[in-house]
Design a protein around this motif. Structure first.
Motif, PDB file in Angstrom:
ATOM      1  N   THR A 186       0.812  -1.226   0.000  1.00 40.23           N
ATOM      2  CA  THR A 186       0.000   0.000   0.000  1.00 40.23           C
ATOM      3  C   THR A 186       0.841   1.270   0.000  1.00 40.23           C
ATOM      4  N   GLY A 187       2.037   1.174   0.567  1.00 40.20           N
ATOM      5  CA  GLY A 187       2.869   2.369   0.701  1.00 40.20           C
ATOM      6  C   GLY A 187       2.472   3.256   1.857  1.00 40.20           C
ATOM      7  N   ASN A 188       1.481   2.842   2.650  1.00 37.76           N
ATOM      8  CA  ASN A 188       1.070   3.648   3.805  1.00 37.76           C
ATOM      9  C   ASN A 188       2.134   3.646   4.893  1.00 37.76           C
ATOM     10  N   ILE A 189       2.216   4.739   5.620  1.00 36.76           N
ATOM     11  CA  ILE A 189       3.070   4.832   6.798  1.00 36.76           C
ATOM     12  C   ILE A 189       2.228   4.431   8.003  1.00 36.76           C
ATOM     13  N   ILE A 190       2.643   3.380   8.683  1.00 37.54           N
ATOM     14  CA  ILE A 190       1.857   2.808   9.772  1.00 37.54           C
ATOM     15  C   ILE A 190       2.348   3.343  11.108  1.00 37.54           C
ATOM     16  N   THR A 191       1.417   3.827  11.915  1.00 39.04           N
ATOM     17  CA  THR A 191       1.756   4.362  13.229  1.00 39.04           C
ATOM     18  C   THR A 191       2.005   3.254  14.242  1.00 39.04           C
ATOM     19  N   THR A 192       1.130   2.250  14.265  1.00 40.31           N
ATOM     20  CA  THR A 192       1.218   1.166  15.246  1.00 40.31           C
ATOM     21  C   THR A 192       0.775  -0.141  14.607  1.00 40.31           C
ATOM     22  N   ALA A 193       1.509  -1.196  14.911  1.00 34.87           N
ATOM     23  CA  ALA A 193       1.113  -2.547  14.491  1.00 34.87           C
ATOM     24  C   ALA A 193       1.800  -3.536  15.415  1.00 34.87           C
ATOM     25  N   ASP A 194       1.162  -3.858  16.540  1.00 34.92           N
ATOM     26  CA  ASP A 194       1.743  -4.794  17.492  1.00 34.92           C
ATOM     27  C   ASP A 194       0.639  -5.482  18.280  1.00 34.92           C
ATOM     28  N   VAL A 195       1.031  -6.472  19.109  1.00 37.85           N
ATOM     29  CA  VAL A 195       0.045  -7.284  19.835  1.00 37.85           C
ATOM     30  C   VAL A 195      -0.406  -6.629  21.137  1.00 37.85           C
ATOM     31  N   VAL A 196       0.154  -5.466  21.461  1.00 37.44           N
ATOM     32  CA  VAL A 196      -0.259  -4.754  22.677  1.00 37.44           C
ATOM     33  C   VAL A 196      -1.323  -3.708  22.351  1.00 37.44           C
ATOM     34  N   ASN A 197      -1.088  -2.940  21.297  1.00 32.55           N
ATOM     35  CA  ASN A 197      -1.991  -1.849  20.954  1.00 32.55           C
ATOM     36  C   ASN A 197      -2.904  -2.159  19.772  1.00 32.55           C
ATOM     37  N   GLY A 198      -2.490  -3.089  18.927  1.00 28.87           N
ATOM     38  CA  GLY A 198      -3.254  -3.366  17.719  1.00 28.87           C
ATOM     39  C   GLY A 198      -2.681  -2.614  16.542  1.00 28.87           C
ATOM     40  N   PHE A 199      -3.556  -2.067  15.685  1.00 28.65           N
ATOM     41  CA  PHE A 199      -3.109  -1.435  14.440  1.00 28.65           C
ATOM     42  C   PHE A 199      -3.697  -0.039  14.311  1.00 28.65           C
ATOM     43  N   ILE A 200      -2.841   0.925  13.906  1.00 25.04           N
ATOM     44  CA  ILE A 200      -3.283   2.300  13.685  1.00 25.04           C
ATOM     45  C   ILE A 200      -2.597   2.844  12.434  1.00 25.04           C
ATOM     46  N   CYS A 201      -3.389   3.356  11.529  1.00 26.40           N
ATOM     47  CA  CYS A 201      -2.874   4.092  10.368  1.00 26.40           C
ATOM     48  C   CYS A 201      -3.542   5.465  10.393  1.00 26.40           C
ATOM     49  N   GLN A 202      -2.755   6.543  10.478  1.00 23.77           N
ATOM     50  CA  GLN A 202      -3.287   7.901  10.581  1.00 23.77           C
ATOM     51  C   GLN A 202      -3.214   8.592   9.214  1.00 23.77           C
ATOM     52  N   ASN A 203      -4.318   9.165   8.813  1.00 23.27           N
ATOM     53  CA  ASN A 203      -4.351   9.864   7.526  1.00 23.27           C
ATOM     54  C   ASN A 203      -3.331  10.992   7.466  1.00 23.27           C
ATOM     55  N   SER A 204      -3.109  11.661   8.585  1.00 26.73           N
ATOM     56  CA  SER A 204      -2.193  12.809   8.613  1.00 26.73           C
ATOM     57  C   SER A 204      -0.748  12.415   8.331  1.00 26.73           C
ATOM     58  N   ALA A 205      -0.416  11.136   8.490  1.00 21.27           N
ATOM     59  CA  ALA A 205       0.954  10.670   8.261  1.00 21.27           C
ATOM     60  C   ALA A 205       1.202  10.240   6.814  1.00 21.27           C
ATOM     61  N   GLN A 206       0.153  10.246   5.973  1.00 22.08           N
ATOM     62  CA  GLN A 206       0.277   9.737   4.612  1.00 22.08           C
ATOM     63  C   GLN A 206       0.530  10.877   3.608  1.00 22.08           C
ATOM     64  N   PRO A 207       1.426  10.677   2.653  1.00 23.46           N
ATOM     65  CA  PRO A 207       1.631  11.693   1.605  1.00 23.46           C
ATOM     66  C   PRO A 207       0.356  11.974   0.816  1.00 23.46           C
ATOM     67  N   SER A 208      -0.468  10.935   0.638  1.00 24.11           N
ATOM     68  CA  SER A 208      -1.720  11.096  -0.109  1.00 24.11           C
ATOM     69  C   SER A 208      -2.841  11.639   0.763  1.00 24.11           C
ATOM     70  N   GLY A 209      -2.609  11.646   2.086  1.00 20.10           N
ATOM     71  CA  GLY A 209      -3.614  12.146   3.004  1.00 20.10           C
ATOM     72  C   GLY A 209      -4.678  11.149   3.402  1.00 20.10           C
ATOM     73  N   LEU A 210      -4.555   9.894   2.937  1.00 19.31           N
ATOM     74  CA  LEU A 210      -5.596   8.913   3.243  1.00 19.31           C
ATOM     75  C   LEU A 210      -5.015   7.509   3.375  1.00 19.31           C
ATOM     76  N   CYS A 211      -5.381   6.828   4.444  1.00 21.19           N
ATOM     77  CA  CYS A 211      -4.992   5.425   4.644  1.00 21.19           C
ATOM     78  C   CYS A 211      -5.905   4.513   3.838  1.00 21.19           C
ATOM     79  N   HIS A 212      -5.415   3.338   3.560  1.00 14.81           N
ATOM     80  CA  HIS A 212      -6.274   2.290   3.017  1.00 14.81           C
ATOM     81  C   HIS A 212      -7.172   1.769   4.140  1.00 14.81           C
TER      82      HIS A 212
END
Length: 324
Positions: A186-212
């Motif tokens: 996808t090319g997305n920049i992922i904020t969090t991906a682990d077994v403690v917190n789960g998964f987070i993709c923030q739109n503000s961190a993406q060059p395109s402005g939107l996560c998949h």
């Protein structure tokens, strides 16, 4: 017959026959019943070497190094065949080694003049316990869309919306888009991906402005998937008219003796009446734990006090009769 016994097997030599030639025989063996009732635990076929150098070296040590945890430490049997499916015994090659300790070795220098080793593949028979799955997967979960700040598949929110379907301590997390593409694709920049917190993709961190739009699943110990969770009744012992809504496990056990297991595995919390999960209310939680219970304090909220909540606990089914 030169040999026909359970130690050596069967051998018919042409030189012992009056007409100079044996028939083509097949053999079978009588084994203890426990051998036949056990499911055979064969590995996949492995082919790590080609015979272009000194020969074909499919040694056990090198295969265990190249394919970690895919071959048991002490195999019971070995099977070898060419990559075209011809059994090793019918290949015509002289084998330097062909056993469960060394593996299979065919040296070009030991073959008849003008011949080289075939390209071999091998597999191993392992004890049945080796093939039994040690881990299991949960279902795929997709609780959020990236239309707001991003895609938030947090473990806390997933537990609240899918109580009892995720083990207490996941071993791994797997993430892919709802269409089945990997995160890397996808090319997305992922904020969090682990077994403690789960998964987070923030739109503000993406060059395109939107996560998949993503979905996640977790790897759990096998005993989690093999044992069904049974739920207690719903409990609502407190109202939020005082300091908040306190549905603590210790208090509930006193009010409802022998109805809740000693150490619950899961907790499910909903609003009274509307039956909304915690993630919908947006309230700040003071306690949320299957071994402590639930508490919401009015002082932690902005604008209004806590809602009125009810709780239930997930226990091993041997303890309680499922109320659903």
């Amino acid at each position: 017959m030169f040999s026909i016994d359970t130690v050596t097997g069967f051998i018919c030599r042409n030189c012992d026959q009056k007409d100079g030639r044996c028939y083509d025989y097949q053999v079978r063996f009588l084994c203890p019943r426990r051998f036949c009732v056990q499911a055979k635990c064969w590995t996949q076929w492995f082919d790590r070497d080609n015979p272009s150098g000194t020969g074909d070296w499919e040694t056990l040590a090198s295969l265990q190094f190249s394919y970690p945890e895919q071959i048991c430490a002490a195999p019971l049997q070995i099977q070898g065949q060419t990559t075209t499916g011809l059994p090793a015994s019918a290949s015509g090659n002289v084998l330097s080694a062909y056993d469960t300790t060394v593996g299979l070795i065919c040296k070009n220098s030991e073959q008849q003049r003008g011949l080289k080793c075939h390209d071999f593949q091998v597999r191993f028979l392992c004890p049945p316990d080796f093939c039994r799955p040690k881990d299991c997967y949960t279902d795929w979960f997709d609780r959020d869309d990236p239309s707001a700040t991003g895609d938030w598949e947090t473990l806390f929110a997933l537990r609240a919306e899918y109580p009892g379907l995720i083990c207490p301590n996941p071993l791994q997390i797997q993430v892919q888009t709802i269409n089945g593409y990997s995160v890397a694709a996808t090319g997305n920049i992922i904020t969090t991906a682990d077994v403690v917190n789960g998964f987070i993709c923030q739109n503000s961190a993406q060059p395109s402005g939107l996560c998949h739009d993503y979905k996640v699943r977790f790897v759990c110990p096998m005993d989690f998937c093999q044992h069904k969770v049974c739920w207690t009744a719903w409990y609502d012992r407190d109202n939020p008219s005082g300091t908040g809504d306190w549905e603590l496990l210790s208090d509930l056990k006193k009010l409802h003796p022998n109805e809740i297991c000693e150490t619950p595995l899961h907790i499910d919390v909903r609003t009274v009446g509307s039956n909304l999960p915690l993630t919908v209310t947006g309230q700040v939680l003071h306690i949320y734990s299957p071994t402590e219970g639930f508490a919401c304090r009015n002082e932690d909220q902005t604008g209004r006090g806590c809602r009125d909540y009810k709780v239930r606990f997930g226990c091993p089914c041997k303890y309680i009769v499922d109320t659903d």
